[in-house]
Design a protein around this motif. Sequence first.
Motif, PDB file in Angstrom:
ATOM      1  N   GLU A   1       0.926  -1.229   0.127  1.00 44.03           N
ATOM      2  CA  GLU A   1       0.182  -0.253  -0.090  1.00 44.03           C
ATOM      3  C   GLU A   1       0.812   1.271   0.017  1.00 44.03           C
ATOM      4  OE1 GLU A   1      -3.871  -1.599   2.464  1.00 44.03           O
ATOM      5  OE2 GLU A   1      -2.629   0.039   3.417  1.00 44.03           O
TER       6      GLU A   1
ATOM      7  N   ARG B   1      -1.843   3.133 -13.907  1.00 45.78           N
ATOM      8  CA  ARG B   1      -3.215   2.692 -14.120  1.00 45.78           C
ATOM      9  C   ARG B   1      -3.045   1.059 -14.248  1.00 45.78           C
ATOM     10  NH1 ARG B   1      -5.454   0.218 -17.893  1.00 45.78           N
ATOM     11  NH2 ARG B   1      -3.743   0.205 -19.174  1.00 45.78           N
TER      12      ARG B   1
ATOM     13  N   TYR C   1      -1.062  -1.248 -12.826  1.00 47.59           N
ATOM     14  CA  TYR C   1      -0.398  -2.238 -11.766  1.00 47.59           C
ATOM     15  C   TYR C   1      -0.949  -1.831 -10.496  1.00 47.59           C
ATOM     16  CZ  TYR C   1       2.443  -4.150 -15.238  1.00 47.59           C
ATOM     17  OH  TYR C   1       2.888  -4.779 -16.650  1.00 47.59           O
TER      18      TYR C   1
ATOM     19  N   THR D   1      -4.481  -0.239  -7.819  1.00 50.04           N
ATOM     20  CA  THR D   1      -5.718  -0.054  -7.489  1.00 50.04           C
ATOM     21  C   THR D   1      -5.925   1.010  -6.477  1.00 50.04           C
ATOM     22  OG1 THR D   1      -6.395  -2.220  -7.964  1.00 50.04           O
ATOM     23  CG2 THR D   1      -8.065  -0.868  -6.885  1.00 50.04           C
ATOM     24  N   HIS D   2      -6.671   2.300  -7.012  1.00 45.40           N
ATOM     25  CA  HIS D   2      -6.874   3.336  -5.865  1.00 45.40           C
ATOM     26  C   HIS D   2      -7.842   3.002  -4.889  1.00 45.40           C
ATOM     27  CE1 HIS D   2      -7.224   8.048  -5.846  1.00 45.40           C
ATOM     28  NE2 HIS D   2      -6.532   7.611  -4.682  1.00 45.40           N
ATOM     29  N   ASN D   3      -7.556   3.089  -3.673  1.00 38.78           N
ATOM     30  CA  ASN D   3      -8.573   2.656  -2.658  1.00 38.78           C
ATOM     31  C   ASN D   3      -8.192   3.711  -1.466  1.00 38.78           C
ATOM     32  OD1 ASN D   3     -10.057   1.355  -0.698  1.00 38.78           O
ATOM     33  ND2 ASN D   3      -8.602   0.104   0.018  1.00 38.78           N
TER      34      ASN D   3
ATOM     35  N   TYR E   1      -2.845   3.697  -2.996  1.00 39.97           N
ATOM     36  CA  TYR E   1      -2.904   2.824  -4.185  1.00 39.97           C
ATOM     37  C   TYR E   1      -2.057   1.428  -3.655  1.00 39.97           C
ATOM     38  CZ  TYR E   1      -3.469   7.021  -6.599  1.00 39.97           C
ATOM     39  OH  TYR E   1      -3.901   8.296  -7.386  1.00 39.97           O
TER      40      TYR E   1
ATOM     41  N   SER F   1      -0.683  -4.387  -7.641  1.00 42.32           N
ATOM     42  CA  SER F   1      -1.334  -5.637  -8.193  1.00 42.32           C
ATOM     43  C   SER F   1      -0.962  -6.724  -7.703  1.00 42.32           C
ATOM     44  CB  SER F   1      -1.478  -5.512  -9.527  1.00 42.32           C
ATOM     45  OG  SER F   1      -0.283  -5.819 -10.103  1.00 42.32           O
TER      46      SER F   1
END
Length: 261
Positions: free
Chosen positions: A147, A162, A164, A166-168, A172, A175
Motif C-alpha cells: 500500500e 493505471r 498495476y 488500484t486506487h483505494n 494505491y 496488483s
Amino acid sequence: MTEERDWTEFKGKLKAKTEIDLDLYKAPQMQRRIMNLAKRNGFNTYSGYFDKVVQDHDEFAAFIEYLTINVSEFFRTPDKFAKLETDVIPDLLKRSSKLNIWSAGCSIGAEPYSLAMIMKTLTPTTRHRILATDLDIEILGKAKKGEYTDNELKAIDPERKRKYFTHNGDKYLVSQEIKDCIEFKRHNLLKDNFESGFDLILCRNVVIYFTEEAKDQLYANFFKALKPGGILFVGATEAILNFRKLGYTSFQPFFYQKPLT
C-alpha cells in the motif's frame, strides 16, 4: 555515566535485541541522529531512551524504522531507472533469459516492485526471480502489504500506475500480479551470509551511515554474489570510488560490473 559508556551500553543492548551492530556505522552521525530522537522524547541518555522505547512494540518498530532510514519511492532517481531499463537489463538478458535479481535493503518494497514492472514490460511472459531483503522485519511487512501514497508513486508513468495499481481511498494498492514476482526475506547485510549467482544487485541509499570499512566489505561480498558479467546498481550519491580495487569495472555511472573473465 559518561557519554562514551552510555553509548557503549546502548550499542550492546541494541545488538542483543536486533543484531544491528552500530560499530559498523559512522559513530558521530548515528550518535547525533539517535540523541536528537531521544531528546525529542524527553531523554538525555541513549540507554534511558532505549529502555523506554523497547517497552512498546509500536514505538520500538518506529524507532528501528527511523534508525534504518526507510525512505523510498518507486523508480527513485528516474533517469537511473531509465538506464536500467534501456541499457543494463537488456544487456543482461543477452546472456541469460531468466534473471536472478536482488534488491538489497528494499525498505517499503518500492524498488523491487519497480523492478517487477520493468521486467513485465521487457519480458512479459518470463518469470524472473526478484529477491527483496531488509533488516527491518516491520518494514518488510509493509512491503508485502503493498500500500502506497500518491507521493511515493510520483515517478511512475501514468500507464504503469493505471495498469498495476488500484486506487483505494488515499492509498494505491499494488496488483497481485506484481506482488507475485517478489520473494521477501529478512537479511542483515552486515552480518548474514550472501547467496550467489545474481545477474543484478541493487543496493541504493542504504550505506549512507556505514563506515568505509563496512562499505568495502559489503561491496566485496556483492562482487562474490554476482555472476561474471553481473551488475551492481548503487544510489545516486554512493559512487564507489575504489571500484577497480574491489574488482569491478564501470558499466555506466553508478552501475558496476563483475568482469566476464
